[in-house]
Design a protein around this motif. Structure first.
Motif, mmCIF file in Angstrom:
data_model
loop_
_atom_site.group_PDB
_atom_site.id
_atom_site.type_symbol
_atom_site.label_atom_id
_atom_site.label_comp_id
_atom_site.label_asym_id
_atom_site.label_seq_id
_atom_site.Cartn_x
_atom_site.Cartn_y
_atom_site.Cartn_z
ATOM 1 N N GLU A 44 118.745 35.939 16.767
ATOM 2 C CA GLU A 44 117.978 35.536 15.592
ATOM 3 C C GLU A 44 118.094 34.032 15.388
ATOM 4 O O GLU A 44 118.561 33.549 14.361
ATOM 5 C CB GLU A 44 118.463 36.297 14.362
ATOM 6 N N ASN A 45 117.654 33.282 16.392
ATOM 7 C CA ASN A 45 117.718 31.826 16.287
ATOM 8 C C ASN A 45 116.750 31.304 15.226
ATOM 9 O O ASN A 45 115.736 31.924 14.923
ATOM 10 C CB ASN A 45 117.374 31.182 17.629
ATOM 11 N N ARG A 46 117.068 30.158 14.693
ATOM 12 C CA ARG A 46 116.184 29.471 13.753
ATOM 13 C C ARG A 46 116.299 27.983 14.005
ATOM 14 O O ARG A 46 117.246 27.500 14.634
ATOM 15 C CB ARG A 46 116.573 29.804 12.305
ATOM 16 N N ASP A 47 115.348 27.238 13.495
ATOM 17 C CA ASP A 47 115.321 25.792 13.683
ATOM 18 C C ASP A 47 116.413 25.162 12.828
ATOM 19 O O ASP A 47 116.434 25.328 11.608
ATOM 20 C CB ASP A 47 113.950 25.254 13.280
ATOM 21 N N GLU A 86 117.595 24.952 18.269
ATOM 22 C CA GLU A 86 117.557 26.233 17.582
ATOM 23 C C GLU A 86 118.858 26.987 17.826
ATOM 24 O O GLU A 86 119.493 26.845 18.866
ATOM 25 C CB GLU A 86 116.382 27.078 18.077
#
Length: 249
Positions: free
Chosen positions: A33-36, A210
């Protein structure tokens, strides 16, 4: 980490990047669940000494523990829900999300500094429930100034920070706590951002932007260890002039 008959709780890779000539380190955790992470970097002031940000899910932890046969009777006790006014899962879901903690090293003998630093902690507060509770009880403290989305507590009395006035801000479903008015100014209105500095560009060159979180540390190896030794009443101290990031690497 897992037992013989349990599914693993966590599987991941860890990147530790230390560039030649860099004077610090940053860990980045790529996951499913990567995010910036760039918005978080862009918000940090350039003089930030250390910072970390990652996602917390106390509601998921509660759910896992409540399924344990030994603990279930305590976690599913209806009296607990009655005490806090709502099911524990719902309360914990309100603070589930991104936790951010950062510090700025203060000038020597700064009367507003806590343990030599200006501190900030930010975490979710869906619906503003925690802020409402803080506002309700803060008015009982002498010297408190409570506004719609800002609480400035009375002066802290203590040997380390006799003049610090903690500040609590609410907005965008989050709550921010600052160790003093000076800390609030430093984090909310910085003159320069960390992401705009040359040292940070060198440090993050080639590193994934990320991930699920990050840990950043500028030049506090010796300072952090000395603080830890002090907390455990150990007399051993590291000389910060001799133990440089390059030597640690």
């Amino acid at each position: 980490l897992s037992g013989e008959y349990e599914k693993p709780l966590f599987r991941n890779r860890l990147y530790l990047a230390i560039r030649p000539g860099s004077r610090g380190f940053l860990w980045n955790f790529p996951a499913v669940e990567n995010r910036d992470l760039r918005p978080a970097w862009n918000e940090l002031p350039a003089e930030v000494d250390s910072a970390f940000e990652f996602d917390l899910r106390p509601d998921e932890l509660y759910r896992i523990l409540a399924e344990n046969k030994t603990l279930a009777e305590y976690f599913r006790d209806e009296r607990l829900a009655a005490l806090i006014g709502e099911p524990p899962e719902k309360l914990l879901a309100g603070i589930a999300g991104t936790l951010c903690v950062a510090s700025i090293e203060a000038a020597e003998n700064d009367p507003e500094a806590l343990s030599g630093s200006h501190l900030m902690i930010s975490f979710p507060d869906k619906g503003g429930k925690l802020f409402a509770v803080a506002k309700k009880f803060s008015v009982l403290l002498p010297g408190t100034q409570a506004e719609e989305k800002r609480i400035q507590l009375g002066t802290l009395l203590g040997e380390e920070a006799p003049k610090a006035t903690p500040v609590i801000l609410a907005g965008d479903g989050r709550i921010q706590i600052f160790s003093s008015v000076k800390a609030e100014r430093a984090f909310t209105a910085p003159e320069k951002r960390l992401a705009d500095s040359d040292k940070f560009r060198r440090l993050t060159a080639g590193l994934p932007s990320e991930g699920i979180g990050f840990i950043y540390n500028n030049e506090s190896y010796a300072r952090a260890l000395n603080y830890l030794f002090k907390e455990f009443d150990l007399e051993f101290q590291v000389n910060p002039k001799l133990w440089t990031p390059e030597q640690l690497t």
